[in-house]
Enzyme design. Structure first.
Site: not given
Length: 351
Positions: A10-11, A15, A91, A189
């Site tokens: 995700s940046g 992660s 999701c 989000c």
């Protein structure tokens, strides 16, 4: 020799730290970032920068159409039906550990790693993969992964399950990762401002008519501004006063466009029914199980009995009444640190 693995990037710090930890274990890694909104390719730049810093290839995967259909549309339909959904659960199952895992395997990666704070073990006796809570309970994310299948878990890696958030940040900082101090996102989000009702009105272009607030006896107490603006247990923003003290949303009834209000005590129920059951630690049991369960993300599991009452339905009876059991939310069952399974709440019941 470890298999090749993909990392859902995700940046963010989680992660990126997952990449570094797996590199230390000898994995050959590829980063993949989900693009969830049309024209959102730019959102992958932070992830691409992290991948460059870590020396791994990086790919974008456009899932914007699937995200709209599977997550956003379902979210809106649930609110229109008087329910309060958890889009992260959907999701995770359908996109991150569905379409993204499929892409990872296309790229020759046998595993998909994420920055979730959970642990995974293989039970050599049963051959099942067991999802376990993170060692640090304040970061545990097992609740939002309860719907993963054995096939999905078999191809998953969760390298952060034994670490605290501060340990992850320190690791990222020590290795010069630019994301080390990046903040965490708390909201859904696609609704960063947290105003669900305004989002639904914009998304659908529809107007949701006002209707009556009523008490449990059916007496009209005032007027609500559209059922999509309310969820069980809500107190703020009702705009209704009562000589009975504080009022809370007890039930949302789309059939007659009413919202039922009650005092706090009436929000408590000892039992619930739930559907769309997913069993992780076992196959569907033939008899009631004594477990612990929670009915929302931020709560401690409570002792209960879980009884299958159909092929895809369970009844959960708690030892003590639970507050604001909410249709559409998840009930997740635990045996110690192990996620036994979970389901989507249909309704709470008073015994």
């Amino acid at each position: 020799m470890h298999p090749r693995a993909a990392v859902a990037m995700s940046g963010g710090v989680d992660s990126s730290a997952a990449v570094w930890l797996l590199q230390e274990q000898g994995y050959d890694l590829t980063g993949i970032t989900m693009v969830l909104f049309p024209g959102g390719e730019g959102c992958g730049e932070e992830a691409a920068q992290a991948a460059r810093q870590l020396g791994i290839p990086h790919h974008l995967l456009d899932l914007s159409q699937a995200f709209r259909q599977e997550v956003m549309d379902a979210f809106v339909r649930a609110y229109e039906a008087g329910r309060t959904p958890n889009p992260c659960v959907v999701c995770n199952r359908k996109l991150k550990f569905g379409a993204l895992l499929d892409k990872a395997r296309e790229l020759g990666c046998g595993k998909l790693a994420t920055g979730h704070y959970v642990r995974l073990e293989e039970d050599r006796g049963s051959g099942r993969f067991l999802l376990k809570k993170a060692l640090r309970p304040e970061k545990d994310q097992s609740y939002v992964l309860y719907s993963l299948t054995q096939e999905q878990l078999a191809h998953s890696l969760f390298p952060l399950g034994g670490l605290s958030k501060e340990e992850v940040r320190t690791l990222a900082q020590d290795h010069g990762l630019s994301c080390a101090r990046k903040g965490e996102s708390q909201d859904i989000c696609f609704i960063p401002d947290g105003d669900y009702a305004a989002f639904i009105r914009r998304y659908t272009g529809r107007d949701y008519p006002a209707g009556p607030f009523i008490d449990e006896a059916g007496r009209v107490l005032g007027e609500h501004s559209g059922i999509i603006g309310y969820t069980v247990g809500q107190r703020r923003g009702l705009g209704v006063s009562s000589n009975q003290g504080r009022l809370y949303v007890k039930e949302v009834r789309p059939a007659d466009n009413t919202v039922v209000l009650s005092d706090n005590q009436s929000l408590f129920a000892r039992a619930l029914t739930a559907r769309q059951v997913n069993w992780i630690a076992c196959s569907a049991p033939g008899a009631p199980l004594r477990l612990r369960a929670k009915v929302r993300y931020r709560m401690t599991e409570q002792p209960c009995t879980v009884e299958p009452v159909g092929p895809d339905q369970v009844r959960v009876v708690f030892e003590q009444p639970q507050r604001a059991i909410t249709p559409g939310q998840a009930v997740v069952f635990y045996d110690g640190d192990t996620v036994v399974g979970g389901a989507v709440i249909e309704k709470g019941e008073s015994l």
